[in-house]
Design a protein around this motif. Structure first.
Motif, PDB file in Angstrom:
ATOM      1  N   LYS A   1       0.860  -1.185   0.000  1.00 15.86           N
ATOM      2  CA  LYS A   1       0.000   0.000   0.000  1.00 15.86           C
ATOM      3  C   LYS A   1       0.895   1.232   0.000  1.00 15.86           C
ATOM      4  O   LYS A   1       1.692   1.411   0.910  1.00 15.86           O
ATOM      5  CB  LYS A   1      -0.889   0.019   1.246  1.00 15.86           C
ATOM      6  N   ILE A   2       0.747   2.044  -1.007  1.00 17.14           N
ATOM      7  CA  ILE A   2       1.495   3.297  -1.075  1.00 17.14           C
ATOM      8  C   ILE A   2       0.531   4.403  -0.658  1.00 17.14           C
ATOM      9  O   ILE A   2      -0.508   4.588  -1.282  1.00 17.14           O
ATOM     10  CB  ILE A   2       2.046   3.558  -2.488  1.00 17.14           C
ATOM     11  N   PRO A   3       0.861   5.130   0.413  1.00 13.41           N
ATOM     12  CA  PRO A   3      -0.066   6.157   0.901  1.00 13.41           C
ATOM     13  C   PRO A   3      -0.270   7.269  -0.118  1.00 13.41           C
ATOM     14  O   PRO A   3       0.617   7.561  -0.925  1.00 13.41           O
ATOM     15  CB  PRO A   3       0.610   6.683   2.162  1.00 13.41           C
ATOM     16  N   PRO A   4      -1.452   7.865  -0.085  1.00 17.69           N
ATOM     17  CA  PRO A   4      -1.774   8.857  -1.108  1.00 17.69           C
ATOM     18  C   PRO A   4      -1.031  10.168  -0.943  1.00 17.69           C
ATOM     19  O   PRO A   4      -0.788  10.629   0.153  1.00 17.69           O
ATOM     20  CB  PRO A   4      -3.273   9.075  -0.924  1.00 17.69           C
ATOM     21  N   ALA A   5      -0.653  10.705  -2.058  1.00 12.77           N
ATOM     22  CA  ALA A   5      -0.266  12.111  -2.137  1.00 12.77           C
ATOM     23  C   ALA A   5      -1.493  12.739  -2.777  1.00 12.77           C
ATOM     24  O   ALA A   5      -2.239  13.455  -2.144  1.00 12.77           O
ATOM     25  CB  ALA A   5       0.972  12.281  -2.988  1.00 12.77           C
ATOM     26  N   THR A   6      -1.751  12.381  -4.004  1.00 11.60           N
ATOM     27  CA  THR A   6      -3.008  12.762  -4.646  1.00 11.60           C
ATOM     28  C   THR A   6      -3.710  11.527  -5.213  1.00 11.60           C
ATOM     29  O   THR A   6      -4.843  11.619  -5.640  1.00 11.60           O
ATOM     30  CB  THR A   6      -2.772  13.766  -5.790  1.00 11.60           C
ATOM     31  N   ALA A   7      -3.035  10.392  -5.235  1.00 13.12           N
ATOM     32  CA  ALA A   7      -3.632   9.164  -5.761  1.00 13.12           C
ATOM     33  C   ALA A   7      -3.203   7.981  -4.898  1.00 13.12           C
ATOM     34  O   ALA A   7      -2.118   7.989  -4.326  1.00 13.12           O
ATOM     35  CB  ALA A   7      -3.191   8.939  -7.201  1.00 13.12           C
ATOM     36  N   TRP A   8      -4.067   6.991  -4.816  1.00 13.98           N
ATOM     37  CA  TRP A   8      -3.767   5.769  -4.084  1.00 13.98           C
ATOM     38  C   TRP A   8      -3.262   4.755  -5.080  1.00 13.98           C
ATOM     39  O   TRP A   8      -3.691   4.720  -6.222  1.00 13.98           O
ATOM     40  CB  TRP A   8      -5.040   5.215  -3.445  1.00 13.98           C
ATOM     41  N   ARG A   9      -2.376   3.885  -4.630  1.00 12.52           N
ATOM     42  CA  ARG A   9      -1.968   2.777  -5.489  1.00 12.52           C
ATOM     43  C   ARG A   9      -1.635   1.582  -4.615  1.00 12.52           C
ATOM     44  O   ARG A   9      -1.042   1.701  -3.550  1.00 12.52           O
ATOM     45  CB  ARG A   9      -0.804   3.149  -6.392  1.00 12.52           C
ATOM     46  N   TRP A  10      -2.106   0.448  -5.106  1.00 15.93           N
ATOM     47  CA  TRP A  10      -1.876  -0.799  -4.406  1.00 15.93           C
ATOM     48  C   TRP A  10      -1.289  -1.787  -5.383  1.00 15.93           C
ATOM     49  O   TRP A  10      -1.745  -1.909  -6.511  1.00 15.93           O
ATOM     50  CB  TRP A  10      -3.190  -1.362  -3.854  1.00 15.93           C
ATOM     51  N   SER A  11      -0.280  -2.502  -4.926  1.00 12.78           N
ATOM     52  CA  SER A  11       0.344  -3.538  -5.740  1.00 12.78           C
ATOM     53  C   SER A  11      -0.022  -4.891  -5.132  1.00 12.78           C
ATOM     54  O   SER A  11       0.354  -5.188  -3.998  1.00 12.78           O
ATOM     55  CB  SER A  11       1.862  -3.367  -5.756  1.00 12.78           C
ATOM     56  N   PHE A  12      -0.780  -5.668  -5.892  1.00 14.53           N
ATOM     57  CA  PHE A  12      -1.167  -7.012  -5.487  1.00 14.53           C
ATOM     58  C   PHE A  12      -0.193  -7.978  -6.156  1.00 14.53           C
ATOM     59  O   PHE A  12       0.318  -7.704  -7.230  1.00 14.53           O
ATOM     60  CB  PHE A  12      -2.587  -7.319  -5.947  1.00 14.53           C
ATOM     61  N   TYR A  13       0.028  -9.141  -5.546  1.00 17.87           N
ATOM     62  CA  TYR A  13       1.055 -10.038  -6.073  1.00 17.87           C
ATOM     63  C   TYR A  13       0.577 -11.436  -6.419  1.00 17.87           C
ATOM     64  O   TYR A  13       1.367 -12.268  -6.820  1.00 17.87           O
ATOM     65  CB  TYR A  13       2.213 -10.129  -5.073  1.00 17.87           C
ATOM     66  N   LYS A  14      -0.725 -11.703  -6.292  1.00 15.66           N
ATOM     67  CA  LYS A  14      -1.214 -13.048  -6.566  1.00 15.66           C
ATOM     68  C   LYS A  14      -1.733 -13.181  -7.988  1.00 15.66           C
ATOM     69  O   LYS A  14      -1.286 -14.043  -8.736  1.00 15.66           O
ATOM     70  CB  LYS A  14      -2.308 -13.413  -5.559  1.00 15.66           C
ATOM     71  N   SER A  15      -2.697 -12.337  -8.368  1.00 19.42           N
ATOM     72  CA  SER A  15      -3.276 -12.436  -9.708  1.00 19.42           C
ATOM     73  C   SER A  15      -3.914 -11.107 -10.089  1.00 19.42           C
ATOM     74  O   SER A  15      -4.211 -10.287  -9.218  1.00 19.42           O
ATOM     75  CB  SER A  15      -4.327 -13.548  -9.760  1.00 19.42           C
ATOM     76  N   PRO A  16      -4.189 -10.897 -11.381  1.00 14.06           N
ATOM     77  CA  PRO A  16      -4.846  -9.657 -11.805  1.00 14.06           C
ATOM     78  C   PRO A  16      -6.292  -9.579 -11.326  1.00 14.06           C
ATOM     79  O   PRO A  16      -6.910  -8.524 -11.344  1.00 14.06           O
ATOM     80  CB  PRO A  16      -4.772  -9.703 -13.329  1.00 14.06           C
ATOM     81  N   GLU A  17      -6.815 -10.701 -10.878  1.00 12.58           N
ATOM     82  CA  GLU A  17      -8.177 -10.724 -10.353  1.00 12.58           C
ATOM     83  C   GLU A  17      -8.274  -9.916  -9.052  1.00 12.58           C
ATOM     84  O   GLU A  17      -9.315  -9.318  -8.770  1.00 12.58           O
ATOM     85  CB  GLU A  17      -8.599 -12.173 -10.120  1.00 12.58           C
ATOM     86  N   GLU A  18      -7.206  -9.872  -8.272  1.00  9.86           N
ATOM     87  CA  GLU A  18      -7.227  -9.161  -6.990  1.00  9.86           C
ATOM     88  C   GLU A  18      -7.517  -7.665  -7.138  1.00  9.86           C
ATOM     89  O   GLU A  18      -8.448  -7.158  -6.504  1.00  9.86           O
ATOM     90  CB  GLU A  18      -5.913  -9.370  -6.237  1.00  9.86           C
ATOM     91  N   PRO A  19      -6.764  -6.920  -7.951  1.00 10.04           N
ATOM     92  CA  PRO A  19      -7.083  -5.495  -8.066  1.00 10.04           C
ATOM     93  C   PRO A  19      -8.431  -5.261  -8.750  1.00 10.04           C
ATOM     94  O   PRO A  19      -9.129  -4.298  -8.422  1.00 10.04           O
ATOM     95  CB  PRO A  19      -5.933  -4.922  -8.888  1.00 10.04           C
TER      96      PRO A  19
END
Length: 180
Positions: free
Chosen positions: A60-78
């Motif tokens: 989890k990267i905290p927001p500056a102006t946007a949130w972003r999360w990097s999932f590592y199992k499958s594209p189904e997660e995001p």
């Protein structure tokens, strides 16, 4: 004499969800804080977010102006997380978001505040895909749409929705969102 230390950059594939609040910069500081708190609450209630976090497979990267999360199992997660967030915000006119999803290479790094961060084409493309959307949209890169079409739960992704595949901003508005 300074000694130059070269580190080998380690790349890994992540499934990135990029999200921002539409019109955020036009809000007063108090309104910005209220929207961030509200969105954080919605995100924390997402079942997919909680599953990935509990499994230790979410950056989890905290927001500056946007949130972003990097999932590592499958594209189904995001994708599932984005759908859950979108459903939770349905009808909320005060908090409008847009989301972009892409799978691609990222590399861990430490930022100026000595916090974990990531960079790479996976992050850049997810942001670019998100930038092509409007309020309420979840957009997928073409790569993610093809991958999701392989899952039984997402059989109509490629058939029903055209997704982002070109690298020109003028072309991206012609594509339809996953939701929205």
């Amino acid at each position: 004499m300074s000694v130059e230390v070269k580190k080998e950059i380690e790349l890994e594939i992540a499934h990135v969800l990029f999200l921002d609040i539409v019109g955020y910069s036009k809000l007063s500081v108090n309104e910005q804080h209220a929207r961030v708190e509200e969105l954080n609450e919605v995100v924390r209630l997402s079942e997919q977010f909680r599953k990935a976090e509990a499994a230790g497979r979410l950056l989890k990267i905290p927001p500056a102006t946007a949130w972003r999360w990097s999932f590592y199992k499958s594209p189904e997660e995001p994708a599932q997380c984005a759908v859950e967030i979108s459903r939770a915000l349905k009808g909320n006119v005060r908090l409008q978001v847009r989301m972009g999803i892409h799978s691609g290479p990222i590399s861990g790094m430490v930022d100026v505040n000595e916090r974990t961060n990531v960079a790479g084409a996976g992050i850049n493309m997810a942001q670019w895909v998100m930038d092509c959307g409007d309020a309420g949209h979840i957009l997928l890169s073409h790569h993610v749409a093809e991958d999701l079409a392989e899952y039984e739960r997402w059989p109509t992704v490629s058939a029903r929705y055209r997704c982002i595949r070109r690298k020109t901003r003028s072309a991206c508005k012609r594509h339809e969102p996953l939701l929205g």
